[in-house]
Design a protein around this motif. Sequence first.
Motif, PDB file in Angstrom:
ATOM      1  N   VAL A  42       1.058  -0.766  -0.147  1.00 14.80           N
ATOM      2  CA  VAL A  42       0.209  -0.362   0.045  1.00 14.80           C
ATOM      3  C   VAL A  42       0.992   1.113   0.083  1.00 14.80           C
ATOM      4  N   ASN A  43       1.702   1.376   1.162  1.00 12.12           N
ATOM      5  CA  ASN A  43       3.343   2.571   0.870  1.00 12.12           C
ATOM      6  C   ASN A  43       3.458   2.940  -0.365  1.00 12.12           C
ATOM      7  N   ARG A  44       4.163   1.707  -1.335  1.00 12.44           N
ATOM      8  CA  ARG A  44       4.521   1.780  -2.730  1.00 12.44           C
ATOM      9  C   ARG A  44       3.325   2.555  -3.684  1.00 12.44           C
ATOM     10  N   GLU A  45       2.145   1.629  -3.967  1.00  8.98           N
ATOM     11  CA  GLU A  45       1.340   1.799  -4.364  1.00  8.98           C
ATOM     12  C   GLU A  45       0.744   3.719  -3.853  1.00  8.98           C
ATOM     13  N   LEU A  46       0.714   3.829  -3.209  1.00 12.08           N
ATOM     14  CA  LEU A  46       0.459   4.952  -2.674  1.00 12.08           C
ATOM     15  C   LEU A  46       1.434   6.432  -3.194  1.00 12.08           C
ATOM     16  N   ALA A  47       2.806   6.210  -2.952  1.00  9.71           N
ATOM     17  CA  ALA A  47       3.428   6.730  -3.292  1.00  9.71           C
ATOM     18  C   ALA A  47       3.975   7.049  -5.264  1.00  9.71           C
ATOM     19  N   ILE A  48       4.316   5.627  -5.924  1.00  8.11           N
ATOM     20  CA  ILE A  48       3.715   5.751  -7.202  1.00  8.11           C
ATOM     21  C   ILE A  48       2.745   6.779  -7.498  1.00  8.11           C
ATOM     22  N   LEU A  49       1.146   6.733  -6.760  1.00  6.04           N
ATOM     23  CA  LEU A  49      -0.033   7.279  -6.976  1.00  6.04           C
ATOM     24  C   LEU A  49       0.263   9.117  -6.738  1.00  6.04           C
ATOM     25  N   GLU A  50       0.823   9.472  -6.125  1.00  7.54           N
ATOM     26  CA  GLU A  50       1.424  10.300  -5.668  1.00  7.54           C
ATOM     27  C   GLU A  50       2.535  11.109  -6.483  1.00  7.54           C
ATOM     28  N   GLY A  51       3.865   9.794  -7.070  1.00  7.46           N
ATOM     29  CA  GLY A  51       3.996  10.506  -8.222  1.00  7.46           C
ATOM     30  C   GLY A  51       3.549  11.342  -8.963  1.00  7.46           C
ATOM     31  N   ILE A  52       2.224  10.495  -9.564  1.00  4.80           N
ATOM     32  CA  ILE A  52       1.925  10.864 -11.171  1.00  4.80           C
ATOM     33  C   ILE A  52       1.113  12.075 -10.689  1.00  4.80           C
ATOM     34  N   ARG A  54       1.869  14.173  -9.073  1.00  6.07           N
ATOM     35  CA  ARG A  54       2.440  15.598  -8.976  1.00  6.07           C
ATOM     36  C   ARG A  54       2.715  15.554 -10.617  1.00  6.07           C
ATOM     37  N   GLY A  55       3.239  15.137 -11.141  1.00  4.93           N
ATOM     38  CA  GLY A  55       3.950  15.133 -12.180  1.00  4.93           C
ATOM     39  C   GLY A  55       2.647  15.736 -13.312  1.00  4.93           C
ATOM     40  N   ILE A  56       1.525  14.878 -13.330  1.00  7.73           N
ATOM     41  CA  ILE A  56       0.229  15.545 -13.993  1.00  7.73           C
ATOM     42  C   ILE A  56      -0.006  17.191 -13.626  1.00  7.73           C
ATOM     43  N   ALA A  57       0.145  17.419 -12.087  1.00  5.94           N
ATOM     44  CA  ALA A  57       0.578  18.936 -11.463  1.00  5.94           C
ATOM     45  C   ALA A  57       1.776  19.729 -12.528  1.00  5.94           C
ATOM     46  N   ASP A  58       3.254  19.341 -12.483  1.00  6.31           N
ATOM     47  CA  ASP A  58       3.980  19.742 -13.386  1.00  6.31           C
ATOM     48  C   ASP A  58       3.838  20.359 -14.967  1.00  6.31           C
ATOM     49  N   VAL A  59       2.909  18.883 -15.773  1.00  6.22           N
ATOM     50  CA  VAL A  59       2.640  19.375 -16.815  1.00  6.22           C
ATOM     51  C   VAL A  59       1.353  20.338 -17.486  1.00  6.22           C
ATOM     52  N   GLU A  60       0.476  20.359 -15.709  1.00  5.80           N
ATOM     53  CA  GLU A  60      -0.400  21.276 -16.168  1.00  5.80           C
ATOM     54  C   GLU A  60      -0.306  22.779 -15.821  1.00  5.80           C
ATOM     55  N   ALA A  61       1.116  22.720 -14.932  1.00  2.00           N
ATOM     56  CA  ALA A  61       1.979  24.184 -15.085  1.00  2.00           C
ATOM     57  C   ALA A  61       3.048  24.831 -16.068  1.00  2.00           C
ATOM     58  N   GLY A  62       3.403  23.641 -17.100  1.00  5.59           N
ATOM     59  CA  GLY A  62       3.835  23.978 -17.582  1.00  5.59           C
ATOM     60  C   GLY A  62       5.434  23.823 -17.457  1.00  5.59           C
ATOM     61  N   ARG A  63       5.447  23.179 -16.036  1.00  4.40           N
ATOM     62  CA  ARG A  63       6.964  22.794 -16.110  1.00  4.40           C
ATOM     63  C   ARG A  63       7.595  21.458 -16.225  1.00  4.40           C
ATOM     64  N   THR A  64       7.740  21.347 -17.696  1.00  2.00           N
ATOM     65  CA  THR A  64       8.380  20.059 -18.180  1.00  2.00           C
ATOM     66  C   THR A  64       9.459  20.430 -18.981  1.00  2.00           C
TER      67      THR A  64
END
Length: 91
Positions: A42-52, A54-64
């Motif tokens: 559960v900890n590993r899967e939640l960390a993966i989801l949180e990373g995803i 954060r990545g989506i937020a970066d894309v939406e903010a133009g931080r790519t």
Amino acid sequence: MTNSTTMTIRLDQQLKARLGKLAGETRRSRSFLAAEAVEAYVNRELAILEGIERGIADVEAGRTVSHEDAMTSVRRAIEAATDKAAADKTA
């Protein structure tokens, strides 16, 4: 005492036997080992989801960075490390 609850899961017989062997070898209960395994999963899967997320937020903010720019940076880092290793060998 910890605040815990009971949950029933289905395992195939081979996995249950392997869990039993591990429990015996480690002197832990099957329940303890199963709870540890579920927690780690559960900890590993939640960390993966949180990373995803954060990545989506970066894309939406133009931080790519473009793939081309990223690969150029990686190639430069590899070349610098290779040059340093070669220089260290001759020193």
